[in-house]
Design a protein around this motif. Structure first.
Motif, PDB file in Angstrom:
ATOM      1  N   CYS A 204       0.924  -1.157  -0.055  1.00 53.61           N
ATOM      2  CA  CYS A 204       0.127  -0.006   0.035  1.00 53.61           C
ATOM      3  C   CYS A 204       0.903   1.257  -0.151  1.00 53.61           C
ATOM      4  CB  CYS A 204      -0.844  -0.089   1.271  1.00 53.61           C
ATOM      5  SG  CYS A 204      -2.232  -1.282   1.222  1.00 53.61           S
TER       6      CYS A 204
ATOM      7  N   SER B 292       2.545   8.305   2.138  1.00 52.84           N
ATOM      8  CA  SER B 292       1.705   7.880   1.307  1.00 52.84           C
ATOM      9  C   SER B 292       0.352   7.758   2.173  1.00 52.84           C
ATOM     10  CB  SER B 292       2.011   6.547   0.447  1.00 52.84           C
ATOM     11  OG  SER B 292       3.168   6.534  -0.250  1.00 52.84           O
ATOM     12  N   PHE B 293       0.444   6.896   3.277  1.00 55.76           N
ATOM     13  CA  PHE B 293      -0.539   6.670   4.184  1.00 55.76           C
ATOM     14  C   PHE B 293      -1.042   8.285   4.570  1.00 55.76           C
ATOM     15  CE2 PHE B 293      -1.831   7.010   8.672  1.00 55.76           C
ATOM     16  CZ  PHE B 293      -3.171   6.179   8.701  1.00 55.76           C
TER      17      PHE B 293
ATOM     18  N   SER C  34      -0.591  11.197   3.052  1.00 55.73           N
ATOM     19  CA  SER C  34      -1.476  11.869   2.036  1.00 55.73           C
ATOM     20  C   SER C  34      -2.837  11.197   1.748  1.00 55.73           C
ATOM     21  CB  SER C  34      -0.521  11.871   0.736  1.00 55.73           C
ATOM     22  OG  SER C  34       0.501  12.297   0.771  1.00 55.73           O
ATOM     23  N   ALA C  35      -3.042   9.821   1.562  1.00 57.36           N
ATOM     24  CA  ALA C  35      -4.306   9.417   1.462  1.00 57.36           C
ATOM     25  C   ALA C  35      -5.216   9.669   2.865  1.00 57.36           C
ATOM     26  CB  ALA C  35      -4.182   7.871   1.213  1.00 57.36           C
ATOM     27  N   LYS C  36      -4.803   9.973   3.809  1.00 59.39           N
ATOM     28  CA  LYS C  36      -5.761  10.177   5.006  1.00 59.39           C
ATOM     29  C   LYS C  36      -6.066  11.809   4.590  1.00 59.39           C
ATOM     30  CE  LYS C  36      -4.289  11.192   9.295  1.00 59.39           C
ATOM     31  NZ  LYS C  36      -3.735  11.239  10.534  1.00 59.39           N
TER      32      LYS C  36
ATOM     33  N   GLU D 149      -6.454  13.201   1.917  1.00 57.39           N
ATOM     34  CA  GLU D 149      -7.336  13.628   0.599  1.00 57.39           C
ATOM     35  C   GLU D 149      -8.570  12.635   0.805  1.00 57.39           C
ATOM     36  OE1 GLU D 149      -4.771  12.244  -2.806  1.00 57.39           O
ATOM     37  OE2 GLU D 149      -3.193  13.458  -1.801  1.00 57.39           O
ATOM     38  N   ASN D 150      -8.668  12.141   1.891  1.00 58.72           N
ATOM     39  CA  ASN D 150      -9.804  11.199   2.315  1.00 58.72           C
ATOM     40  C   ASN D 150     -10.127  10.159   1.340  1.00 58.72           C
ATOM     41  OD1 ASN D 150     -12.044  10.625   4.037  1.00 58.72           O
ATOM     42  ND2 ASN D 150     -13.552  11.828   3.180  1.00 58.72           N
ATOM     43  N   ILE D 151      -9.028   9.324   0.945  1.00 57.03           N
ATOM     44  CA  ILE D 151      -9.205   8.448   0.289  1.00 57.03           C
ATOM     45  C   ILE D 151      -8.495   7.023   0.899  1.00 57.03           C
ATOM     46  CG2 ILE D 151      -9.385   9.498  -2.152  1.00 57.03           C
ATOM     47  CD1 ILE D 151      -6.141   9.084  -2.463  1.00 57.03           C
ATOM     48  N   ILE D 152      -8.372   6.909   2.282  1.00 52.75           N
ATOM     49  CA  ILE D 152      -7.826   5.929   2.969  1.00 52.75           C
ATOM     50  C   ILE D 152      -8.209   4.554   2.543  1.00 52.75           C
ATOM     51  CG2 ILE D 152      -9.008   5.913   4.965  1.00 52.75           C
ATOM     52  CD1 ILE D 152      -5.230   5.957   5.040  1.00 52.75           C
TER      53      ILE D 152
ATOM     54  N   SER E 284      -9.253   3.472  -0.012  1.00 49.37           N
ATOM     55  CA  SER E 284      -8.783   3.065  -1.559  1.00 49.37           C
ATOM     56  C   SER E 284      -7.223   2.770  -1.303  1.00 49.37           C
ATOM     57  CB  SER E 284      -8.995   4.258  -2.359  1.00 49.37           C
ATOM     58  OG  SER E 284      -8.434   4.038  -3.732  1.00 49.37           O
ATOM     59  N   PHE E 285      -6.645   3.652  -0.686  1.00 43.37           N
ATOM     60  CA  PHE E 285      -5.231   3.477  -0.204  1.00 43.37           C
ATOM     61  C   PHE E 285      -5.063   2.002   0.236  1.00 43.37           C
ATOM     62  CE2 PHE E 285      -1.921   3.859   3.034  1.00 43.37           C
ATOM     63  CZ  PHE E 285      -0.761   3.742   2.165  1.00 43.37           C
TER      64      PHE E 285
END
Length: 109
Positions: free
Chosen positions: A76, A81-82, A84-86, A88-91, A93-94
């Motif tokens: 993942c 990266s974690f 950023s995903a958090k 961007e509210n795409i955790i 999907s990440f």
């Protein structure tokens, strides 16, 4: 599917400890099932993590630092990266997970 978070329980680095705590705390708070895989006390975990972080994601010295996050065998990402995903509210999907029922999912228009 199980999320695996590779951590070093006996890390001397305060920065690494904080990053690990943030990842683990977020997963616990959001009731996302995961396993902590200690690389400090388990040579097999350390070897597996190092071999399975993709080459382009490894630092210049070739040794990835924890936390490293996997969904089973699928990489993942690392803490950056974690984070950023958090943000961007795409955790989900990440992490390669379906969002839980009732979760707001942003869709691009």
């Amino acid at each position: 599917m199980v999320i695996k978070v590779f951590v070093a329980t006996s890390s001397g680095s305060t920065a690494i400890k904080k990053k690990q705590q943030e990842v683990v705390g977020f997963l616990e708070a959001n009731k996302i099932d995961f396993q902590q895989m200690d690389i400090a006390g388990d040579e097999d975990n350390r070897k597996w993590m190092r071999e399975n972080v993709p080459g382009e994601k490894k630092p210049q010295n070739g040794i990835p630092l924890p936390p490293q996050i996997f969904n089973e065998e699928r990489y993942c990402g690392d803490f950056e990266s974690f984070f950023s995903a958090k943000e961007e509210n795409i955790i989900f999907s990440f992490l390669g997970l379906a969002p839980p029922p009732g979760t707001k999912v942003c869709t691009a228009v």
